[in-house]
Design a protein around this motif. Structure first.
Motif, PDB file in Angstrom:
ATOM      1  N   ASP A   1     -21.154 -88.425  78.751  1.00  0.00           N
ATOM      2  CA  ASP A   1     -20.318 -87.284  79.124  1.00  0.00           C
ATOM      3  C   ASP A   1     -18.950 -87.305  78.453  1.00  0.00           C
ATOM      4  OD1 ASP A   1     -22.476 -86.616  80.850  1.00  0.00           O
ATOM      5  OD2 ASP A   1     -21.766 -88.179  82.205  1.00  0.00           O
ATOM      6  N   ALA A   2     -18.503 -88.484  78.026  1.00  0.00           N
ATOM      7  CA  ALA A   2     -17.225 -88.579  77.304  1.00  0.00           C
ATOM      8  C   ALA A   2     -17.230 -89.832  76.434  1.00  0.00           C
ATOM      9  CB  ALA A   2     -16.049 -88.627  78.288  1.00  0.00           C
ATOM     10  N   LEU A   3     -16.435 -89.776  75.367  1.00  0.00           N
ATOM     11  CA  LEU A   3     -16.278 -90.924  74.453  1.00  0.00           C
ATOM     12  C   LEU A   3     -14.803 -91.109  74.175  1.00  0.00           C
ATOM     13  CD1 LEU A   3     -17.262 -93.010  72.295  1.00  0.00           C
ATOM     14  CD2 LEU A   3     -17.438 -91.098  70.692  1.00  0.00           C
ATOM     15  N   VAL A   4     -14.325 -92.352  74.266  1.00  0.00           N
ATOM     16  CA  VAL A   4     -12.942 -92.662  73.892  1.00  0.00           C
ATOM     17  C   VAL A   4     -12.951 -93.618  72.699  1.00  0.00           C
ATOM     18  CG1 VAL A   4     -10.733 -93.633  74.607  1.00  0.00           C
ATOM     19  CG2 VAL A   4     -12.116 -92.356  76.264  1.00  0.00           C
ATOM     20  N   VAL A   5     -12.407 -93.153  71.576  1.00  0.00           N
ATOM     21  CA  VAL A   5     -12.279 -93.967  70.364  1.00  0.00           C
ATOM     22  C   VAL A   5     -10.932 -94.678  70.443  1.00  0.00           C
ATOM     23  CG1 VAL A   5     -11.864 -93.804  67.880  1.00  0.00           C
ATOM     24  CG2 VAL A   5     -13.815 -92.613  68.914  1.00  0.00           C
ATOM     25  N   ASN A   6     -10.967 -95.981  70.719  1.00  0.00           N
ATOM     26  CA  ASN A   6      -9.728 -96.713  70.993  1.00  0.00           C
ATOM     27  C   ASN A   6      -9.559 -97.987  70.167  1.00  0.00           C
ATOM     28  OD1 ASN A   6      -7.440 -97.807  72.877  1.00  0.00           O
ATOM     29  ND2 ASN A   6      -9.060 -99.359  72.926  1.00  0.00           N
ATOM     30  N   ALA A   7     -10.634 -98.716  69.900  1.00  0.00           N
ATOM     31  CA  ALA A   7     -10.504-100.033  69.260  1.00  0.00           C
ATOM     32  C   ALA A   7      -9.776 -99.911  67.934  1.00  0.00           C
ATOM     33  CB  ALA A   7     -11.889-100.638  69.025  1.00  0.00           C
TER      34      ALA A   7
END
Ligand code: NDP
Length: 316
Positions: free
Chosen positions: A81-87
């Motif tokens: 439902d959601a993706l967070v690109v953080n690394a």
């Protein structure tokens, strides 16, 4: 049932506190990390209940590993439902480029190319989700933007015409524009690519999928391990400088709450937006849509970056 979010790089810093804030908001968090015991310890240290997350292995520097991660995620049968690109990695002191398994310069490979592949693959999963408000959120940074005070310190990013990408981005090439290796510039240019990716995802897919694509600058989180490869004196002085002189300092906890808001709160449902709380943090500071740098808002460059990145990650 709970909505599911994948977050990359939750073993520390912004990613860890984003996971905490989203778990607190009732999300199930899939942590995409390269060090599983470290990540589990970190999750426990901030009090994320074992029922609210799982860790799946990924090394964002490796295209093979990114594909393996996606296969493992799909095998869980969860909807996305959601993706967070953080690394991200930041290696300001190295003199020679490090290389990914595919031979790419490692900062760009990890921060941009691995995530570029991940976003493209997981877009298919997000299209399948029936959740009413799906979002893909990519971490930006003020240092990508020479037009802002926080981005004025040299070296400034310069993707040029992406000559280095066009030539295959393997040795002897180490920079997107094909010029001399400079590790701080490599980091900033990877973040420009992150923003270009968000804007191009928005342009290509928002209207047809209804997914919200956004970026944000959460503030200067000056005491995360991101700076662990810098001089020890820098690591000591940088947080003090940001707290007392620039007033840009934000706690890791608050940075995570800001990411979680951009993932889940109704007021951040504006696709294509880059959110900021400004450079000087104020009590109860309000967020606003910030203009990105000239290179990061150049549509022609975005299209070129997209086509060349598609080739580098072997999607085209
Ligand atoms: P941290 O170093 O604390 O976190 C980085 C995370 O990325 C860690 O979990 C790290 O895992 C992970 N990671 C690094 N390389 C890989 C890899 N190859 N594969 C999988 N995971 C990897 O940094 P921050 O929390 O400060 O930074 C997070 C994001 O926030 C970045 O995108 C950064 O650009 C952005 N940001 C940070 C700001 C700041 O002031 N700190 C300001 C603006 C933006 P491991 O523990 O295994 O190394």
């Amino acid at each position: 049932s709970k909505p599911t979010v994948i977050i990359t790089g939750t073993s520390s810093g912004v990613g860890l506190w984003s996971a905490k804030a989203l778990a607190d908001k009732g999300w199930y968090v899939v942590m995409a990390c390269r060090n599983i015991p470290k990540t589990e310890k970190a999750a426990e240290s901030v009090g994320i209940s074992k029922n609210n997350y799982m860790v799946l292995p990924i090394d964002l520097g490796s295209l093979v590993s990114v594909r393996d991660f996606v296969a493992k995620f799909r095998a869980t049968g969860r909807s996305l439902d959601a993706l967070v690109v953080n690394a991200a990695i930041y290696l300001p002191l190295i003199k020679e480029p490090l290389r990914s398994p595919e031979g790419f310069e490692l900062t760009m490979a990890t921060n941009h190319l691995g995530h570029f592949l991940l976003c493209n693959l997981l877009l298919e999963d997000m299209k399948q989700s029936s959740y009413g408000d799906r979002r893909m959120v990519i971490l930006g940074t003020v240092t990508h933007n020479p037009d802002e005070l926080g981005g004025k310190i040299p070296p400034q990013p310069d993707l040029g015409n992406l000559e280095g990408f066009a030539k295959g981005f393997t040795a002897p090439i180490s920079m997107a524009n094909g010029k001399k290796f400079e590790p701080v510039r490599a980091y900033k240019e990877s973040k420009v690519c992150n923003i270009l990716t968000m804007r191009e995802l928005h342009r290509r897919y928002h209207a047809t999928t209804g997914i919200t694509f956004t970026s944000l600058y959460p503030g200067c989180v000056a005491d995360t391990p991101l700076f662990r490869n810098h001089y020890p004196l820098f690591q000591k002085l940088f947080p003090l400088f940001q707290k007392n002189i620039t007033k840009g300092y934000v706690t890791q906890e608050l940075s995570g709450q800001r990411v979680a808001a951009v993932v889940a709160d109704p007021e951040y449902r504006q696709s294509g937006a880059y959110w900021s709380w400004g450079n000087r943090q104020k009590q109860d500071g309000k967020s606003f849509v910030q203009t990105v740098s000239p290179q990061a808002r150049d549509d022609e460059r975005a299209a070129k970056m997209w086509d060349l990145s598609m080739r580098l990650v072997r999607l085209a």
